[in-house]
Design a protein around this motif. Structure first.
Motif, PDB file in Angstrom:
ATOM      1  N   GLN A  83     -74.073 -78.578  17.148  1.00 36.72           N
ATOM      2  CA  GLN A  83     -73.292 -79.244  18.187  1.00 36.72           C
ATOM      3  C   GLN A  83     -73.496 -80.764  18.081  1.00 36.72           C
ATOM      4  O   GLN A  83     -74.615 -81.245  17.929  1.00 36.72           O
ATOM      5  N   SER A 129     -66.773 -72.109  17.173  1.00 40.72           N
ATOM      6  CA  SER A 129     -67.295 -73.171  18.044  1.00 40.72           C
ATOM      7  C   SER A 129     -68.824 -73.211  18.068  1.00 40.72           C
ATOM      8  O   SER A 129     -69.400 -74.166  18.594  1.00 40.72           O
ATOM      9  N   THR A 130     -69.464 -72.213  17.460  1.00 44.47           N
ATOM     10  CA  THR A 130     -70.938 -72.208  17.378  1.00 44.47           C
ATOM     11  C   THR A 130     -71.408 -72.057  15.934  1.00 44.47           C
ATOM     12  O   THR A 130     -72.582 -71.755  15.695  1.00 44.47           O
ATOM     13  N   ALA A 156     -68.571 -73.590  24.320  1.00 44.27           N
ATOM     14  CA  ALA A 156     -69.146 -73.175  23.038  1.00 44.27           C
ATOM     15  C   ALA A 156     -69.428 -71.680  23.103  1.00 44.27           C
ATOM     16  O   ALA A 156     -70.132 -71.199  23.979  1.00 44.27           O
TER      17      ALA A 156
END
Length: 270
Positions: free
Chosen positions: A211, A206-207, A228
């Motif tokens: 983003q 998620s990182t 995140a």
């Protein structure tokens, strides 16, 4: 001469000389005795007699015992006083400890309440943010078309094609293919097809990229659920408001609209 002198019965008898002599002797003896007693008394009066009395040994023992008894009484009184002071100090300490405990409990309760209020505030803010994102996403994908188009090209097209080819396969925790996947295993294997090495778990995926807003999704973007860096699920956006992911053991790998389970955010690695 009395006229009765010749009468024999009226005349007093004469005392004999021997009787008088005896009486004189007795009187003399008495006078001698008195004289000696008087002389002795005079001598005693002239010279006072000094006498020394010695107390019996038993008296000294009694005095020692009395002194010991007094010492013992004094020591007992001191012990009672010391014990009373200790009891008073212990009672004071117990009272202070009770007060400190009550104060600590009050502070802990206040801190807990404050923490709960802060957590509730943050949760409400997070829900509001997610709702805003979902509202924007619904507005931009209402027609089933992403605002940036639904046609994948290049590496993104290869990632989309791969995940769509896995639809219908089983969900198995920890699996990375080829017959079964979990959510992060599917994403990692899909990007591996185009030479991109991603972390294994959803929190790190998620990182892994930049983003991007959910209102500006492109095919090949990685969707995540949760925060995140603390995401609990990931999938791949394939365009037209759809995503492919290994959802759970009951549904396996499948394709779903974003409204099926709106994501929290997205990252772009292509």
């Amino acid at each position: 001469m009395s006229h009765t002198a010749h009468i024999r019965s009226h005349r007093k008898p004469r005392r004999s000389a021997s009787s008088l002599a005896m009486r004189a002797g007795v009187a003399g003896g008495v006078l001698s005795t008195l004289a000696v007693a008087g002389a002795s008394g005079s001598a005693n009066a002239a010279e006072p007699v000094t006498q020394t009395l010695e107390l019996p040994t038993l008296t000294a023992d009694l005095a020692a015992q009395a002194a010991q008894s007094a010492d013992a009484t004094q020591q007992a009184a001191a012990n009672y006083q010391l014990q009373a002071e200790r009891d008073a100090a212990a009672a004071k300490a117990a009272k202070q400890a009770k007060a400190d405990l009550a104060e600590a409990k009050q502070k802990a309760a206040a801190a807990k309440k404050k923490a709960e209020e802060e957590a509730a505030r943050k949760a409400a803010a997070a829900r509001a943010s997610r709702n805003a994102e979902r509202t924007t996403l619904a507005a931009t994908t209402g027609s089933g078309v992403s605002t940036s188009g639904s046609t994948a090209t290049g590496s993104a097209a290869a990632v989309v094609a791969f995940v769509k080819a896995q639809i219908g396969k089983a969900y198995v925790s920890g699996a990375t293919g080829p017959s079964a996947y979990d959510c992060s295993g599917l994403v990692q294997t899909a990007f591996k097809q185009v030479g991109i090495s991603l972390p294994r778990v959803s929190q790190d995926q998620s990182t892994a990229g930049t983003q991007v807003s959910l209102s500006n999704l492109q095919p090949g973007d990685i969707l995540y659920w949760g925060g995140a860096g603390s995401a609990y699920h990931v999938a791949v956006y394939v365009g037209d408001g759809m995503f492919v992911g290994a959802q759970n053991p009951s549904s396996g790998v499948g394709e779903h609209p974003l409204s099926y389970d709106p994501p929290s955010g997205a990252v772009r690695v292509l």
